[in-house]
Design an enzyme around this catalytic site. Structure first.
Site, PDB file in Angstrom:
ATOM      1  CG  ASP A  91      -1.984  -0.962   1.284  1.00  0.00           C
ATOM      2  OD1 ASP A  91      -2.012  -1.848   0.409  1.00  0.00           O
ATOM      3  OD2 ASP A  91      -2.842  -0.872   2.192  1.00  0.00           O
TER       4      ASP A  91
ATOM      5  CB  SER B 112      10.867   4.601   4.132  1.00  0.00           C
ATOM      6  OG  SER B 112      11.911   4.324   3.234  1.00  0.00           O
TER       7      SER B 112
ATOM      8  CG  HIS C 160       2.267  -8.752   0.501  1.00  0.00           C
ATOM      9  ND1 HIS C 160       1.642  -9.864   1.018  1.00  0.00           N
ATOM     10  CD2 HIS C 160       2.123  -7.776   1.441  1.00  0.00           C
ATOM     11  CE1 HIS C 160       1.144  -9.578   2.213  1.00  0.00           C
ATOM     12  NE2 HIS C 160       1.420  -8.314   2.487  1.00  0.00           N
TER      13      HIS C 160
END
Length: 283
Positions: free
Chosen positions: A96, A250, A152
């Site tokens: 995300d 980050s 992922h």
């Protein structure tokens, strides 16, 4: 840009070089790992309030149930909240976040921001391991504090090497991307290299100031050192499987060989993405 804004930017950049980056990150790391109930509850509450964290999508929706801030920050999501594109030709977002930059690697250089780039060789930390990605494709995804912080697999593959590359810990944001030369190739990072049906693939987890750590499924939590550390693996991971996680930040950078994939046209700098979303396809 006004004089005041320009001055603030210049002072911020100069401060990056004056702050004891690693010492500060270690202090923050100790606080983040603390299981003291009063301390961890206060830190979680402050963070949750400041960034508007939505725990309704988290596997554990009660902030008081997390054993530490790190546990809260790396929280798992409920099943079905993030769906991985199942088309066999798809390349999916590893996390995300927001796309910082995306495109082709030109003359061995990865575009960072206007007027800034860095070499893929310096990013990987090894000329031989970096060779397959010359003239290839890249995407840089920035994970903000409010995002889900697990990384992922963008495509199925076998993890063959991890390479810990020591470095600095500059903050990662638009200001530093535009003003710190070679930012992502200078910060501490963990390079994960894969064999796939498309050839070689890399996922690079880049640290930043006050990042309390990087963890991968193959190495566990990385212990910072002053030297490059190469490990060999033979670990098969499917598209969408968890590869690693950040403790406070980050950036994830994914690399593919030349003429193996194509990014979807709608993606550009600042496009918001979620883990599992189709970002590109195989050729």
């Amino acid at each position: 840009m006004s004089f005041t804004s320009r001055l603030k930017k210049e002072l911020f950049i100069k401060a990056q070089n004056l702050v004891p980056q690693h010492q500060l990150s270690r202090v923050v790391g100790k606080v983040a790992a603390s299981e003291n109930p009063i301390l961890k509850a206060a830190v979680i509450h402050a963070f949750k309030t400041k960034y508007g964290i939505d725990l309704s999508i988290a596997e554990q929706g009660n902030a008081l149930k997390y054993k530490s801030f790190n546990d809260f920050f790396t929280r798992a999501l409920k099943d079905g909240v993030r769906l991985v594109d199942e088309n066999p030709d798809s390349i999916v977002s590893p996390a995300d976040g927001a796309i910082s930059q995306i495109g082709k690697i030109t003359a061995g250089e990865v575009f960072q921001a206007k007027g800034q780039s860095f070499s893929v060789e310096k990013l990987i930390g090894d000329p031989q391991l970096a060779q397959p990605f010359q003239e290839g494709e890249f995407a840089t995804v920035y994970l903000s504090p409010r995002d889900y912080h697990r990384v992922h697999m963008p495509f199925s593959g076998t993890l063959t090497e991890t390479l810990y590359v020591p470095g600095e810990l500059f903050s990662v944001n638009q200001v530093t991307a535009e003003n710190v030369p070679g930012l992502f190739a200078r910060n501490e990072r963990m390079v994960c290299l894969f064999d796939t049906e498309l050839g070689r693939m890399a996922v690079v987890l880049v640290g930043a100031m006050i990042v309390a750590g990087i963890e991968t499924v193959a190495t566990g939590k990385v212990k910072p050192s002053g030297r490059i550390e190469l490990q060999h693996h033979e670990l098969k991971l499917e598209k969408g499987a968890e590869l690693g996680r950040f403790y406070l930040g980050s950036t994830a950078i994914i690399l593919f060989e030349k003429d193996k994939i194509e990014w979807e046209k709608r993606y550009k700098a600042e496009s918001v993405v979620v883990m599992g979303e189709r970002m590109g396809h195989t050729l």
